[in-house]
Design a protein around this motif. Structure first.
Motif, mmCIF file in Angstrom:
data_model
loop_
_atom_site.group_PDB
_atom_site.id
_atom_site.type_symbol
_atom_site.label_atom_id
_atom_site.label_comp_id
_atom_site.label_asym_id
_atom_site.label_seq_id
_atom_site.Cartn_x
_atom_site.Cartn_y
_atom_site.Cartn_z
ATOM 1 N N CYS A 95 -6.296 -0.462 -6.085
ATOM 2 C CA CYS A 95 -6.577 -1.949 -6.174
ATOM 3 C C CYS A 95 -6.294 -2.642 -7.404
ATOM 4 N N PRO A 96 -7.108 -2.272 -8.394
ATOM 5 C CA PRO A 96 -7.287 -2.904 -9.853
ATOM 6 C C PRO A 96 -5.880 -2.784 -10.421
ATOM 7 N N ARG A 97 -5.258 -1.871 -10.226
ATOM 8 C CA ARG A 97 -3.606 -1.650 -10.712
ATOM 9 C C ARG A 97 -2.751 -2.712 -10.008
ATOM 10 N N LEU A 98 -2.943 -2.980 -8.680
ATOM 11 C CA LEU A 98 -2.228 -3.781 -7.637
ATOM 12 C C LEU A 98 -2.192 -5.014 -8.070
ATOM 13 N N LEU A 99 -3.593 -5.552 -8.212
ATOM 14 C CA LEU A 99 -3.907 -6.710 -8.907
ATOM 15 C C LEU A 99 -3.379 -6.987 -10.070
ATOM 16 N N ALA A 100 -3.416 -6.045 -10.930
ATOM 17 C CA ALA A 100 -2.835 -6.367 -12.300
ATOM 18 C C ALA A 100 -1.237 -6.213 -12.403
ATOM 19 N N GLY A 101 -0.561 -6.292 -11.128
ATOM 20 C CA GLY A 101 0.829 -6.280 -11.272
ATOM 21 C C GLY A 101 1.914 -4.989 -11.077
ATOM 22 N N VAL A 102 0.877 -3.995 -11.078
ATOM 23 C CA VAL A 102 1.660 -2.482 -10.846
ATOM 24 C C VAL A 102 2.095 -2.594 -9.479
ATOM 25 N N GLU A 103 3.322 -2.169 -9.376
ATOM 26 C CA GLU A 103 4.075 -2.022 -8.068
ATOM 27 C C GLU A 103 3.937 -0.511 -7.631
ATOM 28 N N TYR A 104 4.063 -0.382 -6.200
ATOM 29 C CA TYR A 104 3.981 0.886 -5.550
ATOM 30 C C TYR A 104 4.969 0.956 -4.569
ATOM 31 N N PRO A 105 6.393 1.059 -5.263
ATOM 32 C CA PRO A 105 7.486 0.931 -4.286
ATOM 33 C C PRO A 105 7.412 2.031 -3.049
ATOM 34 N N ASP A 106 7.131 3.132 -3.479
ATOM 35 C CA ASP A 106 7.120 4.313 -2.329
ATOM 36 C C ASP A 106 5.732 4.279 -1.462
ATOM 37 N N GLY A 107 4.775 3.164 -1.778
ATOM 38 C CA GLY A 107 3.762 3.128 -0.912
ATOM 39 C C GLY A 107 2.534 4.050 -1.135
ATOM 40 N N VAL A 108 1.328 4.220 -0.570
ATOM 41 C CA VAL A 108 0.442 5.071 -0.720
ATOM 42 C C VAL A 108 -0.020 5.641 0.742
ATOM 43 N N THR A 109 -0.284 6.907 0.813
ATOM 44 C CA THR A 109 -0.865 7.498 1.946
ATOM 45 C C THR A 109 -2.392 7.613 1.819
#
Length: 380
Positions: A95-109
């Motif tokens: 969550c903090p990385r996502l809000l910092a702009g880090v993308e997860y193109p493959d998603g997370v399980t």
């Protein structure tokens, strides 16, 4: 209810500078209606939450997936709704990385919780939207992948089981060869010594240990799923012979008849040759199938019977038997093996092989089988 339409209206207000009063409202209403239709009919759970992880939007697929209605979900913390103790460490990292702009193109399980407390695994596709504005937050699409992951685990387990089964069969094959050499030579040694020789007791113990080891082979073969071996007791000697250290009588039956014997294990060629010789047979033993075939080709009528192992490195027993029977179709061929799968037995019999003996009971049965087959050949 504060659903997707309300969220869209909040983040995309109509501007009288760009639209006339009536046309702009109608256009915005059409966009909102179309967006609401898309999200309502989306097969994936779609959720929007703000930077404080408070849910802003929750579509019907999310309600079906997680069990919370839109009214129950909106305004609540997303972690309170779907997180589990197992998934929280990953969520706290993502969550903090996502809000910092880090993308997860493959998603997370992640392991995910339903309203009723049951758990599943969901694959989450996450994206940061409206960064730097009052509407900044996360839009997430989630799909239940529990069944898919279980199928993958089942497939991996099946592959491991098959590999272990094949390994167990191979171990049984090698162990059968060793056991046959140990027990068979113990028997021959017992026959060579006087009945009251002190070594008879030790040799009898070797025979009893061989019989017990044969039981272990059965367990290995049962684990390998090989019905062919497990359907038949594998014993080297009769129980009476193991209990009483006496020599089993050797009745000559071969009458000087010639047998070609091939097995890639040199110790077994030596053992079986001696056993058959004591029964009155003349034996030509080979450890190389190509050499054995060359000998047979040079004089096919010189042999009254052929005995071959099933698994050999230079040539399979099935291939060897096929060549032999092409040269002389009427010659009795017997095959031996310490590891026979049901499909192997079918392939063996299709070649015209008369009998298939399982190691380590080859010593006990081979003389009887050869005697029977030769009598049948004479009668025909």
């Amino acid at each position: 209810m504060f659903g997707f339409t309300q969220w869209w209206r909040r983040r995309r207000p109509a501007s009288r500078n760009n639209f006339d009063a009536d046309g702009g409202v109608r256009q915005l209403q059409a966009i909102n209606k179309r967006l609401q239709l898309y999200l309502d009919r989306a097969p994936l759970a779609c959720i929007v939450w703000d930077t404080q992880h408070v849910v802003r939007a929750w579509n019907p697929a999310a309600a079906a997936t997680f069990g919370y209605s839109e009214a129950e979900a909106i305004g609540r913390h997303i972690h309170e709704l779907v997180a589990t103790p197992t998934s929280m460490p990953i969520i706290d990292e993502v969550c903090p990385r996502l809000l910092a702009g880090v993308e997860y193109p493959d998603g997370v399980t992640l392991e995910t919780r339903r309203k009723d407390g049951s758990q599943m695994h969901c694959h989450w596709h996450l994206a940061l939207v409206d960064r730097g504005t009052a509407d900044e937050g996360v839009i997430a699409f989630a799909s239940d992948v529990t069944a898919r992951l279980q199928a993958e685990r089942d497939r991996e387990l099946l592959e491991k089981s098959r590999a272990l089964s094949a390994m167990a069969g191979g171990i049984a094959h090698d162990f059968n060869n060793i056991l046959l050499a140990i027990g068979g030579n113990a028997r021959l040694a017992s026959e060579d010594l006087p009945i009251d020789h002190p070594a008879q007791l030790s040799l009898a113990e070797v025979q009893r240990a061989s019989a017990r080891a044969a039981g272990i082979i059965n367990q290995i073969l049962a684990f390998s799923g090989n019905e062919e071996e497990t359907s038949k007791d594998v014993v080297l000697f009769h129980d009476a012979a193991a209990k009483h250290p006496t020599r089993a009588p050797q009745v000559p039956r071969g009458e000087g008849q010639s047998v070609l014997y091939v097995d890639d294990e040199e110790s077994l060629v030596y053992l079986i040759s001696r056993v058959l010789q004591r029964l009155g047979y003349r034996v030509a033993g080979f450890t190389d199938a190509n050499e054995a075939l060359a000998a047979f080709r040079s004089n096919p009528t010189a042999y009254e019977a052929v005995v071959t192992d099933l698994s050999m490195p230079s040539m399979s027993g099935i291939e060897f038997a096929t060549h032999v029977l092409q040269l002389r179709p009427e010659v009795p061929v017997v095959m031996t093996s310490g590891y026979v799968r049901p499909k192997d037995r079918e392939s063996v019999m299709k070649t015209g092989v008369r009998d298939l003996l399982l190691k380590p009971n080859t010593v006990e049965e081979l003389g009887d089988v050869l005697h029977r087959l030769m009598l049948q050949s004479r009668a025909s």
